[in-house]
Motif scaffolding. Structure first.
Motif, PDB file in Angstrom:
ATOM      1  N   ASP A  30       0.814  -1.219   0.000  1.00  0.00           N
ATOM      2  CA  ASP A  30       0.000   0.000   0.000  1.00  0.00           C
ATOM      3  C   ASP A  30       0.849   1.271   0.000  1.00  0.00           C
ATOM      4  OD1 ASP A  30       1.012  -0.085   2.578  1.00  0.00           O
ATOM      5  OD2 ASP A  30      -0.933   0.103   3.584  1.00  0.00           O
ATOM      6  N   GLU A  55     -11.241  -1.632  -6.444  1.00  0.00           N
ATOM      7  CA  GLU A  55     -11.762  -1.567  -5.073  1.00  0.00           C
ATOM      8  C   GLU A  55     -10.843  -0.784  -4.145  1.00  0.00           C
ATOM      9  OE1 GLU A  55     -12.732  -5.397  -3.568  1.00  0.00           O
ATOM     10  OE2 GLU A  55     -14.349  -5.728  -5.025  1.00  0.00           O
ATOM     11  N   HIS A  56      -9.606  -0.571  -4.555  1.00  0.00           N
ATOM     12  CA  HIS A  56      -8.671   0.186  -3.735  1.00  0.00           C
ATOM     13  C   HIS A  56      -8.595   1.652  -4.153  1.00  0.00           C
ATOM     14  CE1 HIS A  56      -6.466  -3.848  -2.804  1.00  0.00           C
ATOM     15  NE2 HIS A  56      -7.492  -3.639  -1.997  1.00  0.00           N
ATOM     16  N   TYR A  69      -8.484   8.384   5.808  1.00  0.00           N
ATOM     17  CA  TYR A  69      -7.765   7.348   5.089  1.00  0.00           C
ATOM     18  C   TYR A  69      -6.444   7.068   5.788  1.00  0.00           C
ATOM     19  CZ  TYR A  69      -5.050   4.965   1.508  1.00  0.00           C
ATOM     20  OH  TYR A  69      -4.271   4.052   0.843  1.00  0.00           O
ATOM     21  N   TRP A 120     -12.291   3.508  -3.024  1.00  0.00           N
ATOM     22  CA  TRP A 120     -12.234   2.556  -1.915  1.00  0.00           C
ATOM     23  C   TRP A 120     -13.395   2.677  -0.930  1.00  0.00           C
ATOM     24  CZ3 TRP A 120     -11.650   3.728   3.366  1.00  0.00           C
ATOM     25  CH2 TRP A 120     -11.383   5.064   3.669  1.00  0.00           C
ATOM     26  N   ASN A 148      -2.861  -0.327  -4.859  1.00  0.00           N
ATOM     27  CA  ASN A 148      -3.867   0.730  -4.764  1.00  0.00           C
ATOM     28  C   ASN A 148      -4.538   1.072  -6.091  1.00  0.00           C
ATOM     29  OD1 ASN A 148      -3.843   1.297  -1.966  1.00  0.00           O
ATOM     30  ND2 ASN A 148      -1.897   2.384  -2.185  1.00  0.00           N
ATOM     31  N   GLN A 155      -8.699   7.176  -3.633  1.00  0.00           N
ATOM     32  CA  GLN A 155      -7.592   6.875  -2.718  1.00  0.00           C
ATOM     33  C   GLN A 155      -6.697   8.074  -2.438  1.00  0.00           C
ATOM     34  OE1 GLN A 155      -3.992   6.115  -3.608  1.00  0.00           O
ATOM     35  NE2 GLN A 155      -3.454   5.346  -1.571  1.00  0.00           N
TER      36      GLN A 155
END
Length: 380
Positions: A186, A230-231, A304, A234, A226, A245
């Motif tokens: 990440d 889905e990342h 985040y 997010w 990332n 993100q």
């Protein structure tokens, strides 16, 4: 709503790829050519921007390098500006040829592509070299995909260009998406993944490599980093928005995420794969979130955190800046599919006509997108 795969038309190869079939198809070029010839708006204003841009001029001189450096390695000077300027020029000249029918622009575009395929060996520098492999990889592949049917681009030269993309760019794309430069999964922001995903997918089509294309699609859907959908989008909200993100970092990079998502999905769409609709239009939810905030309105925000950062509030840095990214999304979701995307639509109208490389500043950020979306993506 269209399914995950749709029928495609036009010339195909043994691998089932449609050509030309990255950001633009033959049908797209016919639409652009007709609209420009008839001097119809909004295409005409953007055609005039293209013609006025010196990257689309016959005076352009290639500046190919044997080694490209992006990011300081404390030894060599950075020279990656040569690559992003020539990529912008090859694309702009290719468009100008397709729309005008004047082969002199095709000859110049091919000269640029040949110069690089005859020269470039590695891309080096700091970790930023992976930004170069991604952004300039997908841009060069798009320029070459436009030119691949040109009768005067010798087959040996085209195959040499394909080899450069497979031997220089693709290994870096693959390496970054699998190893992430040895960092935690990440650590790198979404745009790093997205750029290398876009390059990988584009190279798969350009080189007729179904395995490479499928690798990119699989990462979009299920990748660990990332850049997977889905990342990057997010956090979903009941109002239909999806938090991006990089929203707590700054808005320039947030909109780069949206730009690269649009690019990736458009290229896949032209090969019959509808990723725009994937996971209930998740890309649109992120695009509406970014557009709404950057148009000056409030959006929900969830703090985040990853292994490196903790961001408790959305960042206003770069809020409202102009990038040539919205026409693609507006025309797909609203004009083609008839969905509601009020903030994407408003942003597209605000930045219209979209310029190209060099119209948004002389530094690398002004060349992150190929641009000219009003000319290339406006459907009616």
């Amino acid at each position: 709503m269209p399914g995950a795969h749709r029928a495609i038309h036009g010339s195909t190869t043994s691998q089932g790829f449609a050509h030309p079939g990255l950001l633009h198809t033959d049908a797209d070029f016919t639409r652009m050519r007709t609209a420009a010839a008839q001097q119809r708006e909004p295409w005409l204003q953007d055609w005039q921007l293209l013609v006025a841009n010196h990257h689309a001029s016959l005076d352009w001189k290639p500046n190919a390098q044997s080694i490209v450096y992006r990011g300081s390695d404390h030894v060599h000077h950075e020279n990656y500006g040569a690559l992003y300027n020539d990529a912008a020029a090859a694309y702009a000249l290719g468009l100008r040829w397709k729309i005008s029918g004047d082969d002199t622009y095709a000859d110049k575009a091919v000269a640029i592509l040949n110069a690089w395929s005859a020269s470039l060996t590695p891309i080096e520098g700091s970790s930023d070299r992976f930004l170069a492999s991604g952004i300039y990889g997908y841009q060069l592949a798009n320029a070459a995909e436009i030119m691949r049917g040109y009768r005067k681009w010798q087959p040996a030269d085209f195959h040499r260009f394909q080899a450069m993309m497979l031997n220089v760019f693709y290994p870096m794309n693959h390496d970054f998406l699998t190893r992430h430069n040895g960092a935690k999964i990440d650590h790198y922001w979404a745009n790093w993944d997205l750029a290398n995903m876009a390059s990988m997918l584009a190279i798969g089509v350009l080189a007729d490599r179904r395995d490479i294309y499928d690798e990119a699609i699989a990462y979009f859907k299920h990748g660990d980093g990332n850049g997977s959908i889905e990342h990057v989008v997010w956090k979903l909200y009941p109002n239909g928005l999806g938090q991006v993100q990089e929203s707590g970092r700054d808005q320039g990079h947030t909109m780069l995420d949206i730009a690269l998502l649009g690019t990736f999905c458009q290229m896949a769409w032209n090969q019959g794969d509808d990723l725009f609709a994937y996971d209930n239009n998740r890309v649109l939810r992120g695009a509406e979130y970014a557009a709404q905030y950057n148009l000056g309105e409030d959006v929900p925000y969830t703090p985040y955190k990853n292994s490196d950062v903790s961001q408790d509030a959305i960042s206003a840095g770069g809020r409202g800046n102009a990038r040539p990214i919205w026409e693609l999304l507006y025309n797909h979701y609203v004009m083609l599919k008839g969905l509601k995307a009020p903030h994407v639509q408003a942003y597209a109208l605000k930045v219209r006509p979209e310029g190209g490389g060099g119209d948004y500043g002389p530094n690398s950020g002004g060349f992150d997108q190929l641009g000219y979306g009003t000319l290339t993506f406006t459907l009616r």
